[in-house]
Design a protein around this motif. Structure first.
Motif, PDB file in Angstrom:
ATOM      1  N   SER A 178       5.039  15.114  10.427  1.00 37.47           N
ATOM      2  CA  SER A 178       5.975  14.062  10.804  1.00 37.47           C
ATOM      3  C   SER A 178       5.516  12.723  10.234  1.00 37.47           C
ATOM      4  N   LEU A 179       6.421  11.781  10.214  1.00 39.59           N
ATOM      5  CA  LEU A 179       6.105  10.429   9.770  1.00 39.59           C
ATOM      6  C   LEU A 179       4.996   9.823  10.627  1.00 39.59           C
ATOM      7  N   GLU A 180       5.113  10.002  11.943  1.00 45.75           N
ATOM      8  CA  GLU A 180       4.113   9.460  12.861  1.00 45.75           C
ATOM      9  C   GLU A 180       2.734  10.055  12.612  1.00 45.75           C
ATOM     10  N   GLU A 181       2.693  11.373  12.375  1.00 44.67           N
ATOM     11  CA  GLU A 181       1.418  12.040  12.093  1.00 44.67           C
ATOM     12  C   GLU A 181       0.833  11.536  10.777  1.00 44.67           C
ATOM     13  N   ALA A 182       1.678  11.325   9.784  1.00 45.04           N
ATOM     14  CA  ALA A 182       1.200  10.814   8.492  1.00 45.04           C
ATOM     15  C   ALA A 182       0.582   9.432   8.663  1.00 45.04           C
ATOM     16  N   GLU A 183       1.255   8.564   9.421  1.00 40.82           N
ATOM     17  CA  GLU A 183       0.705   7.227   9.657  1.00 40.82           C
ATOM     18  C   GLU A 183      -0.611   7.299  10.424  1.00 40.82           C
ATOM     19  N   GLN A 184      -0.682   8.187  11.423  1.00 41.51           N
ATOM     20  CA  GLN A 184      -1.915   8.324  12.199  1.00 41.51           C
ATOM     21  C   GLN A 184      -3.051   8.856  11.337  1.00 41.51           C
ATOM     22  N   LYS A 185      -2.766   9.830  10.491  1.00 37.37           N
ATOM     23  CA  LYS A 185      -3.801  10.355   9.593  1.00 37.37           C
ATOM     24  C   LYS A 185      -4.286   9.272   8.630  1.00 37.37           C
ATOM     25  N   ALA A 186      -3.360   8.494   8.090  1.00 38.80           N
ATOM     26  CA  ALA A 186      -3.744   7.410   7.177  1.00 38.80           C
ATOM     27  C   ALA A 186      -4.602   6.380   7.906  1.00 38.80           C
ATOM     28  N   GLU A 187      -4.217   6.041   9.141  1.00 34.87           N
ATOM     29  CA  GLU A 187      -5.018   5.078   9.912  1.00 34.87           C
ATOM     30  C   GLU A 187      -6.400   5.642  10.216  1.00 34.87           C
ATOM     31  N   ASP A 188      -6.467   6.897  10.600  1.00 28.77           N
ATOM     32  CA  ASP A 188      -7.762   7.537  10.874  1.00 28.77           C
ATOM     33  C   ASP A 188      -8.643   7.528   9.621  1.00 28.77           C
ATOM     34  N   ASN A 189      -8.048   7.866   8.474  1.00 30.01           N
ATOM     35  CA  ASN A 189      -8.802   7.853   7.223  1.00 30.01           C
ATOM     36  C   ASN A 189      -9.281   6.443   6.885  1.00 30.01           C
ATOM     37  N   TRP A 190      -8.415   5.462   7.101  1.00 29.07           N
ATOM     38  CA  TRP A 190      -8.782   4.069   6.824  1.00 29.07           C
ATOM     39  C   TRP A 190      -9.928   3.626   7.744  1.00 29.07           C
ATOM     40  N   ASN A 191      -9.827   3.986   9.036  1.00 32.09           N
ATOM     41  CA  ASN A 191     -10.902   3.651   9.981  1.00 32.09           C
ATOM     42  C   ASN A 191     -12.213   4.327   9.602  1.00 32.09           C
ATOM     43  N   ALA A 192     -12.134   5.470   8.946  1.00 29.46           N
ATOM     44  CA  ALA A 192     -13.331   6.186   8.500  1.00 29.46           C
ATOM     45  C   ALA A 192     -13.782   5.719   7.115  1.00 29.46           C
ATOM     46  N   SER A 193     -13.212   4.611   6.634  1.00 28.63           N
ATOM     47  CA  SER A 193     -13.577   4.002   5.340  1.00 28.63           C
ATOM     48  C   SER A 193     -13.320   4.923   4.157  1.00 28.63           C
ATOM     49  N   GLN A 194     -12.302   5.768   4.262  1.00 29.59           N
ATOM     50  CA  GLN A 194     -11.978   6.648   3.144  1.00 29.59           C
ATOM     51  C   GLN A 194     -11.170   5.929   2.064  1.00 29.59           C
ATOM     52  N   TYR A 195     -10.612   4.771   2.398  1.00 24.63           N
ATOM     53  CA  TYR A 195      -9.859   3.987   1.429  1.00 24.63           C
ATOM     54  C   TYR A 195     -10.567   2.658   1.225  1.00 24.63           C
ATOM     55  N   ASN A 196     -10.821   2.313  -0.003  1.00 21.85           N
ATOM     56  CA  ASN A 196     -11.447   1.032  -0.325  1.00 21.85           C
ATOM     57  C   ASN A 196     -10.427   0.143  -1.018  1.00 21.85           C
ATOM     58  N   LEU A 197     -10.031  -0.911  -0.341  1.00 20.93           N
ATOM     59  CA  LEU A 197      -9.099  -1.866  -0.919  1.00 20.93           C
ATOM     60  C   LEU A 197      -9.879  -3.085  -1.382  1.00 20.93           C
ATOM     61  N   ASP A 198      -9.566  -3.538  -2.593  1.00 19.86           N
ATOM     62  CA  ASP A 198     -10.259  -4.692  -3.144  1.00 19.86           C
ATOM     63  C   ASP A 198      -9.245  -5.618  -3.807  1.00 19.86           C
ATOM     64  N   SER A 199      -9.725  -6.545  -4.609  1.00 22.08           N
ATOM     65  CA  SER A 199      -8.844  -7.530  -5.233  1.00 22.08           C
ATOM     66  C   SER A 199      -7.784  -6.893  -6.129  1.00 22.08           C
ATOM     67  N   ASN A 200      -8.011  -5.676  -6.594  1.00 18.45           N
ATOM     68  CA  ASN A 200      -7.003  -4.983  -7.401  1.00 18.45           C
ATOM     69  C   ASN A 200      -5.773  -4.583  -6.581  1.00 18.45           C
ATOM     70  N   HIS A 201      -5.914  -4.605  -5.250  1.00 24.98           N
ATOM     71  CA  HIS A 201      -4.827  -4.230  -4.351  1.00 24.98           C
ATOM     72  C   HIS A 201      -4.130  -5.451  -3.742  1.00 24.98           C
ATOM     73  N   PHE A 202      -4.438  -6.622  -4.248  1.00 25.20           N
ATOM     74  CA  PHE A 202      -3.867  -7.863  -3.726  1.00 25.20           C
ATOM     75  C   PHE A 202      -2.368  -7.929  -4.029  1.00 25.20           C
ATOM     76  N   VAL A 203      -1.558  -8.227  -2.988  1.00 30.59           N
ATOM     77  CA  VAL A 203      -0.108  -8.349  -3.197  1.00 30.59           C
ATOM     78  C   VAL A 203       0.447  -9.696  -2.722  1.00 30.59           C
ATOM     79  N   GLY A 204      -0.382 -10.517  -2.083  1.00 31.09           N
ATOM     80  CA  GLY A 204       0.137 -11.816  -1.668  1.00 31.09           C
ATOM     81  C   GLY A 204      -0.771 -12.530  -0.693  1.00 31.09           C
ATOM     82  N   ALA A 205      -0.396 -13.789  -0.421  1.00 28.93           N
ATOM     83  CA  ALA A 205      -1.155 -14.601   0.525  1.00 28.93           C
ATOM     84  C   ALA A 205      -0.195 -15.510   1.274  1.00 28.93           C
TER      85      ALA A 205
END
Length: 70
Positions: free
Chosen positions: A22-49
């Motif tokens: 489900s959409l909700e499960e996908a968002e929860q999995k992405a959040e869990d992965n992000w909390n586990a530092s599986q995604y590294n966002l840096d200046s290359n991912h900048f979209v605005g300020a």
């Protein structure tokens, strides 16, 4: 001349592919992965300020005569 506090908020964005039932499960999995530092966002991912200025207000403390900023 006045003094202002300016809050700067940067937005980083990355799209990841998630397999879920489900959409909700996908968002929860992405959040869990992000909390586990599986995604590294840096200046290359900048979209605005966003910039938000607030004027500093000086407040008189009548008890001791000193002023304080808030």
């Amino acid at each position: 001349m006045k003094t202002y506090d300016v809050t700067i908020t940067e937005t980083l964005q990355k799209t990841v592919r998630i397999h879920a039932d489900s959409l909700e499960e996908a968002e929860q999995k992405a959040e869990d992965n992000w909390n586990a530092s599986q995604y590294n966002l840096d200046s290359n991912h900048f979209v605005g300020a966003c910039f938000l200025a607030k004027e500093r207000v000086r407040e008189k403390n009548w008890g001791d005569g000193r002023e304080k900023a808030r």
